[in-house]
Design an enzyme around this catalytic site. Structure first.
Site, PDB file in Angstrom:
ATOM      1  CG  ASP A 104     -71.618 -42.040 -65.692  1.00 56.89           C
ATOM      2  OD1 ASP A 104     -70.403 -42.353 -65.731  1.00 56.89           O
ATOM      3  OD2 ASP A 104     -72.282 -42.031 -64.632  1.00 56.89           O
TER       4      ASP A 104
ATOM      5  N   GLY B 185     -72.597 -52.358 -51.105  1.00 57.33           N
ATOM      6  CA  GLY B 185     -71.397 -52.860 -51.776  1.00 57.33           C
ATOM      7  C   GLY B 185     -71.688 -53.791 -52.944  1.00 57.33           C
TER       8      GLY B 185
ATOM      9  CB  SER C 130     -76.668 -47.168 -57.207  1.00 55.99           C
ATOM     10  OG  SER C 130     -75.801 -47.154 -58.270  1.00 55.99           O
ATOM     11  CB  SER C 131     -76.717 -48.979 -51.335  1.00 55.38           C
ATOM     12  OG  SER C 131     -75.312 -49.033 -51.271  1.00 55.38           O
ATOM     13  CB  SER C 132     -73.831 -44.429 -52.081  1.00 54.40           C
ATOM     14  OG  SER C 132     -73.414 -44.620 -53.393  1.00 54.40           O
TER      15      SER C 132
ATOM     16  CD  GLU D 173     -71.231 -41.200 -54.225  1.00 52.34           C
ATOM     17  OE1 GLU D 173     -72.404 -41.302 -53.863  1.00 52.34           O
ATOM     18  OE2 GLU D 173     -70.348 -42.022 -53.955  1.00 52.34           O
TER      19      GLU D 173
ATOM     20  CG  ASP E 250     -74.620 -44.919 -60.125  1.00 53.06           C
ATOM     21  OD1 ASP E 250     -74.751 -45.370 -61.272  1.00 53.06           O
ATOM     22  OD2 ASP E 250     -73.630 -45.145 -59.416  1.00 53.06           O
TER      23      ASP E 250
ATOM     24  CE1 TYR F  21     -66.955 -44.775 -61.547  1.00 50.44           C
ATOM     25  CE2 TYR F  21     -66.199 -42.587 -60.942  1.00 50.44           C
ATOM     26  CZ  TYR F  21     -67.086 -43.394 -61.607  1.00 50.44           C
ATOM     27  OH  TYR F  21     -68.087 -42.827 -62.353  1.00 50.44           O
TER      28      TYR F  21
HETATM   29  C1  GLA Z   1     -70.456 -46.038 -60.833  1.00 54.80           C
HETATM   30  C2  GLA Z   1     -70.658 -44.524 -60.930  1.00 54.80           C
HETATM   31  C3  GLA Z   1     -71.435 -44.135 -62.194  1.00 54.80           C
HETATM   32  C4  GLA Z   1     -70.849 -44.804 -63.443  1.00 54.80           C
HETATM   33  C5  GLA Z   1     -70.611 -46.295 -63.201  1.00 54.80           C
HETATM   34  C6  GLA Z   1     -69.887 -46.941 -64.342  1.00 54.80           C
HETATM   35  O1  GLA Z   1     -71.675 -46.672 -60.619  1.00 54.80           O
HETATM   36  O2  GLA Z   1     -71.312 -44.026 -59.792  1.00 54.80           O
HETATM   37  O3  GLA Z   1     -71.468 -42.741 -62.326  1.00 54.80           O
HETATM   38  O4  GLA Z   1     -69.688 -44.153 -63.845  1.00 54.80           O
HETATM   39  O5  GLA Z   1     -69.868 -46.530 -62.018  1.00 54.80           O
HETATM   40  O6  GLA Z   1     -70.656 -46.905 -65.496  1.00 54.80           O
END
Ligand code: GLA
Length: 372
Positions: free
Chosen positions: A22, A107, A111-113, A145, A157, A207
Site C-alpha cells: 500500500d 495486537g 487493525s484495532s488501532s 498514525e 487499514d 515496519y
Molecule cells: C500494516 C499497515 C498497512 C499495510 C500492512 C501491510 O497493517 O498499517 O498500511 O502496510 O501493514 O500490508
C-alpha cells in the site's frame, strides 16, 4: 447544543492479498470485519474530551487546546492524535465523553488501532454536527498514525476501517486512493482467520525499516526508468533494471512488484470463480513475505504451513503487517472443524502457543446510531 448520545463504530480489517504494497502505490484487497470499535459519545459542553474504556480501568482527559501533548499516553495517544490531526486540518473539535468498547482483538494484526482512530474522528464529526466523509476520515486517521503515533503505515487499514461494506472486499488503488467494491464469493470455501498469539513488540521499528528499504529501492530504480512508485513496474521490467539494487533491497522490491502481480491475478481468479488459483496465490504471497520481505517469523510460518498441510485447505497466508498476528486460510466449508483441530494441534506442538480462531464476518465501515 446537541447533547444527545450516539454510538459510533469503525471496523477492524482483514487483507485478502496485496501485503506490504500500500505504501508503494500498489493495489490491495482488504475487507472490513464485523469486529469493531464502538464509541458511546455524548457531547459535554466543556473544552475537554473525557476518554474511558469498557476493558480498562484508565480514564484520560484531553484538553482540546493542548492536543499535541499526549504522545506518550499508552492508550490515549491514538485518540489524541486523531483529534489533533483533525483539528489541524481545520475541523472544529467539541468537548465530549467517549467510552470505548473495542471488539477488535489488540495486537492481532486486524487493525484495532485503525478502528480506534477512524471511529474517534467519526465521533468528533458527529459531536460537531459535521457530515461524515469516510475517505477524508481515513486519510486523517493515517496521518495521525504516521505523525503522532510514529508508525509509518500506508492507507489500507484506515481506508478499510472507514469505507468497508458488508460482504464485500475493496480493491483499493493506494496510489489514487480510490476503490471499487468486490463481492466476496468463495464458492465451496470459507475464509478462516487464525491468530498465532505471538506477542509482537518490534512491529513499528521493523515496519518503518521495511518502508525505508522500499524507498531506497525506488530512488535507485528511478535512475533507470521513469516511475512514480514501485507498483508502476511489471515483473519483467523489474528483472531488466534491478541490477542496480543491493541484494537485500532487491529482495524487498521484488516482493512488492510480484505481490502487485498476484493482486491482479487474484482479481482474475475471483471474477472467474477459480478458487484453486486464488489459494495458490495466497500460498505464494506468504512465501514471498517470508523469503523476500522477511516479515513472517517462526510462528506465522508454522501456522500458515500447518494450514497448507490440511487437505481441505487450498491456500493460507499471513495477513496485515506481520511479525505476529493472524493468518487467513481458504478452507472447504464441510471441513472447517477438522481443519481447526488439525492446525491447532500441529501449531501448538511446534511453537507452544495456542491458536485462536475468530468467527467473524465481513462487515460495514463507519456506522453511526443514536444511543437509546
Ligand atoms: C500494516 C499497515 C498497512 C499495510 C500492512 C501491510 O497493517 O498499517 O498500511 O502496510 O501493514 O500490508
Amino acid at each position: 447544543m446537541n447533547m444527545k448520545s450516539y454510538k459510533i463504530s469503525a471496523a477492524g480489517r482483514v487483507n485478502l492479498i496485496g501485503e506490504h504494497v500500500d505504501y508503494c502505490g500498489g493495489k490491495v484487497l482488504p475487507a472490513a470485519l464485523s469486529f469493531k470499535n464502538t464509541i458511546k459519545m455524548t457531547p459535554n459542553g466543556t473544552n475537554f474530551i473525557n476518554l474511558s474504556w469498557t476493558t480498562l480501568p484508565d480514564k484520560v482527559t484531553l484538553d482540546i487546546d493542548k492536543l499535541a501533548e499526549y504522545k506518550d499516553e499508552k492508550y490515549a495517544k491514538y485518540q489524541a492524535g486523531s483529534a489533533y490531526v483533525w483539528q489541524r486540518l481545520g475541523h472544529k473539535i467539541v468537548g465530549c465523553d467517549m467510552e470505548y468498547d473495542c471488539k477488535v482483538p489488540f495486537g492481532s494484526g486486524l487493525s484495532s488501532s485503525a478502528a480506534i482512530e477512524v471511529s474517534t474522528i467519526a465521533a468528533l464529526c458527529v459531536a460537531a454536527g459535521e457530515e461524515i466523509n469516510p475517505k477524508e476520515i481515513a486519510l486523517a486517521a493515517q496521518k495521525a498514525e504516521n505523525e503522532y503515533v510514529g508508525m509509518n503505515c500506508g492507507i489500507m487499514d484506515q481506508y478499510a476501517s472507514a469505507c468497508g461494506k458488508k460482504n464485500h472486499a475493496m480493491l483499493l488503488n493506494c496510489k489514487a486512493v480510490e476503490s471499487v467494491y468486490v463481492p466476496i464469493e468463495f464458492g465451496d470455501y470459507q475464509l478462516v482467520i487464525a491468530n498465532c498469539n505471538k506477542p509482537h513488540d518490534l512491529v513499528t521499528s521493523k515496519y518503518n525499516e521495511r518502508r525505508q528499504e522500499t524507498e531506497q529501492a525506488l530512488a535507485l530504480l528511478q535512475t533507470q526508468t521513469k516511475i512514480d512508485c514501485l507498483a508502476d513496474l511489471t515483473v519483467t521490467k523489474f528483472d531488466e533494471i534491478s541490477r542496480v539494487l543491493p541484494t537485500i533491497i532487491r529482495k524487498r522490491a521484488y516482493h512488492v512488484v510480484s505481490e502487485c502481480e498476484r493482486v491482479r491475478l487474484a482479481m482474475q481468479s475471483m471474477s472467474t470463480g477459480n478458487m484453486l488459483m486464488l489459494g495458490e496465490l495466497l500460498n505464494a504471497s506468504h512465501k514471498s513475505l517470508r523469503d523476500n520481505y522477511e516479515v513472517t517469523g517462526k510462528e506465522l510460518d508454522s501456522l500458515a504451513f500447518a494450514a497448507q498441510a490440511h487437505p481441505a485447505c487450498i491456500g493460507s497466508r499471513m495477513t496485515g503487517g506481520g511479525f505476529g498476528g493472524c493468518t487467513i486460510s481458504l478452507v472447504r466449508k464441510d471441513s472447517v472443524e477438522d481443519f481447526k483441530k488439525f492446525v491447532s494441534e500441529r501449531y501448538t506442538k511446534e511453537t507452544g502457543y495456542p491458536v485462536t480462531f475468530y468467527d467473524c464476518e465481513i462487515g460495514d465501515g463507519i456506522i453511526v446510531e443514536e444511543n437509546d
